[in-house]
Scaffold this motif. Structure first.
Motif, mmCIF file in Angstrom:
data_model
loop_
_atom_site.group_PDB
_atom_site.id
_atom_site.type_symbol
_atom_site.label_atom_id
_atom_site.label_comp_id
_atom_site.label_asym_id
_atom_site.label_seq_id
_atom_site.Cartn_x
_atom_site.Cartn_y
_atom_site.Cartn_z
ATOM 1 N N GLU A 1 0.860 -1.186 0.000
ATOM 2 C CA GLU A 1 0.000 0.000 0.000
ATOM 3 C C GLU A 1 0.892 1.229 0.000
ATOM 4 O O GLU A 1 1.904 1.266 0.692
ATOM 5 N N GLY A 2 0.522 2.204 -0.806
ATOM 6 C CA GLY A 2 1.356 3.407 -0.848
ATOM 7 C C GLY A 2 0.984 4.291 -2.014
ATOM 8 O O GLY A 2 -0.178 4.341 -2.442
ATOM 9 N N TYR A 3 1.996 4.997 -2.551
ATOM 10 C CA TYR A 3 1.775 5.949 -3.636
ATOM 11 C C TYR A 3 2.622 5.592 -4.847
ATOM 12 O O TYR A 3 3.734 5.057 -4.727
ATOM 13 N N LEU A 4 2.071 5.902 -6.017
ATOM 14 C CA LEU A 4 2.819 5.799 -7.264
ATOM 15 C C LEU A 4 2.770 7.153 -7.970
ATOM 16 O O LEU A 4 1.696 7.710 -8.176
ATOM 17 N N PHE A 5 3.946 7.670 -8.330
ATOM 18 C CA PHE A 5 4.044 8.865 -9.158
ATOM 19 C C PHE A 5 4.281 8.390 -10.589
ATOM 20 O O PHE A 5 5.285 7.727 -10.866
ATOM 21 N N TYR B 1 -1.035 8.590 -7.698
ATOM 22 C CA TYR B 1 -2.020 7.544 -7.423
ATOM 23 C C TYR B 1 -1.752 6.941 -6.050
ATOM 24 O O TYR B 1 -0.596 6.803 -5.641
ATOM 25 N N MET B 2 -2.812 6.585 -5.366
ATOM 26 C CA MET B 2 -2.702 5.730 -4.194
ATOM 27 C C MET B 2 -2.969 4.303 -4.677
ATOM 28 O O MET B 2 -3.921 4.070 -5.428
ATOM 29 N N HIS C 1 -6.638 7.616 -8.528
ATOM 30 C CA HIS C 1 -5.958 8.846 -8.930
ATOM 31 C C HIS C 1 -6.289 9.960 -7.926
ATOM 32 O O HIS C 1 -7.450 10.242 -7.657
ATOM 33 N N LEU C 2 -5.257 10.564 -7.361
ATOM 34 C CA LEU C 2 -5.459 11.625 -6.368
ATOM 35 C C LEU C 2 -5.381 13.007 -7.000
ATOM 36 O O LEU C 2 -6.250 13.848 -6.778
ATOM 37 N N GLN C 3 -4.352 13.227 -7.779
ATOM 38 C CA GLN C 3 -4.186 14.536 -8.422
ATOM 39 C C GLN C 3 -3.101 14.464 -9.477
ATOM 40 O O GLN C 3 -2.316 13.520 -9.523
ATOM 41 N N PRO D 1 4.327 5.718 4.024
ATOM 42 C CA PRO D 1 3.937 4.967 2.829
ATOM 43 C C PRO D 1 5.117 4.529 1.963
ATOM 44 O O PRO D 1 6.110 5.239 1.823
ATOM 45 N N ALA D 2 5.002 3.350 1.383
ATOM 46 C CA ALA D 2 5.906 2.976 0.294
ATOM 47 C C ALA D 2 5.560 3.875 -0.891
ATOM 48 O O ALA D 2 4.383 4.077 -1.193
ATOM 49 N N THR D 3 6.563 4.414 -1.540
ATOM 50 C CA THR D 3 6.328 5.342 -2.645
ATOM 51 C C THR D 3 7.267 5.015 -3.793
ATOM 52 O O THR D 3 8.468 4.814 -3.594
ATOM 53 N N PHE D 4 6.694 4.987 -4.986
ATOM 54 C CA PHE D 4 7.466 4.643 -6.176
ATOM 55 C C PHE D 4 7.187 5.662 -7.267
ATOM 56 O O PHE D 4 6.132 6.295 -7.291
ATOM 57 N N VAL D 5 8.133 5.791 -8.172
ATOM 58 C CA VAL D 5 7.938 6.646 -9.339
ATOM 59 C C VAL D 5 8.167 5.802 -10.576
ATOM 60 O O VAL D 5 9.117 5.020 -10.658
ATOM 61 N N ALA D 6 7.253 5.917 -11.541
ATOM 62 C CA ALA D 6 7.366 5.222 -12.819
ATOM 63 C C ALA D 6 7.415 6.278 -13.917
ATOM 64 O O ALA D 6 6.490 7.088 -14.047
ATOM 65 N N VAL D 7 8.497 6.262 -14.682
ATOM 66 C CA VAL D 7 8.715 7.286 -15.709
ATOM 67 C C VAL D 7 8.790 6.615 -17.072
ATOM 68 O O VAL D 7 9.619 5.728 -17.306
ATOM 69 N N SER D 8 7.909 7.030 -17.974
ATOM 70 C CA SER D 8 7.926 6.496 -19.332
ATOM 71 C C SER D 8 8.954 7.253 -20.170
ATOM 72 O O SER D 8 8.995 8.481 -20.167
ATOM 73 N N LYS D 9 9.752 6.507 -20.913
ATOM 74 C CA LYS D 9 10.774 7.089 -21.780
ATOM 75 C C LYS D 9 10.324 7.154 -23.236
ATOM 76 O O LYS D 9 11.085 7.578 -24.108
#
Length: 239
Positions: free
Chosen positions: A139-143, A155-156, A176-178, A205-213
């Motif tokens: 459980e956590g956040y994804l950027f 996103y949560m 989706h939060l914002q 929270p566990a937090t991750f970032v996913a970046v599309s190239k």
């Protein structure tokens, strides 16, 4: 989008040319979607139709879990009854087997094209942790950042683990939060701290970032792939 009915093999005329026309029109639309980098929902539909077709060929029972969510249990049971009658009819089964023989390599090619697109987008999606990662990752956040990275979607997420008789599965729900525009001063770490202050339900929270190239549509490709990739990433951390 030109869709293929769930019961296309038995719907309407059991005629080879008629079914061939239906199938080719559908596959043409599917490939056009792939050309626009749009994987979903067409990719999952292709796989569902292909598995369904193989089950009919092998005279096996249909599996409800393999059908899209839009088909209800009652509709599925009616479809199963239709297929049972068809399988018992030798003449009808000959027609269906002729259609399946023609359709199988076409489905193979379309699914392979979808898989190549999926793998390409997944390879160009970079996932990393933000700040210190706690022991609990489900459980956590994804950027999530598209290409080019002008915006960050927050996103949560919540990952659930469930089992059947044979396997363990992981599912994910994302809210989706914002969506924000990050400047140079607002790092991912700062954004995480800000979220913790604003939202008390996840104090660590566990937090991750996913970046599309690479550029790809959010709803029809990037977000579904990011969900699956996050589940795999989190499963790797827990291993």
């Amino acid at each position: 989008m030109n869709t293929l009915p769930v019961n296309w093999l038995t719907e309407g005329l059991l005629d080879f040319e008629y079914k061939k026309y239906m199938l080719l029109a559908y596959l043409q639309t599917a490939k056009a979607e792939f050309g626009k980098q749009r994987l979903y929902p067409v990719f999952s539909d292709l796989i569902m139709h292909y598995r369904n077709m193989l089950q009919v060929k092998e005279h096996k029972k249909l599996v409800y879990e393999q059908f899209p969510k839009r088909i209800s249990r009652a509709d599925f049971e009616k479809l199963e009854l239709v297929y049972e009658k068809i399988i018992e009819d030798d003449e009808a089964m000959k027609q269906i087997e002729e259609i399946i023989l023609y359709a199988s390599p076409l489905f193979d090619n379309a699914i392979e094209e979808g898989k190549e697109l999926y793998d390409f987008i997944e390879r160009h999606l970079e996932i990393s942790t933000v700040g210190i990662t706690p022991m609990y990752h489900n459980e956590g956040y994804l950027f999530l950042e598209t290409f080019p990275g002008k915006e960050t979607m927050i996103y949560m997420y919540r990952i659930t683990v469930f089992r059947n008789t044979y396997e363990k599965y992981r599912g994910i729900h994302m809210q989706h939060l914002q969506t924000i525009r990050r400047g140079l001063t607002l790092t991912h770490e700062n954004l995480k701290v800000q979220l913790v202050r604003e939202r008390q339900e996840l104090p660590n929270p566990a937090t991750f970032v996913a970046v599309s190239k690479v550029p790809c549509p959010l709803e029809h490709a990037l977000l579904p792939i990011a969900k699956r990739s996050l589940v795999k990433y989190v499963a790797g951390l827990a291993a």
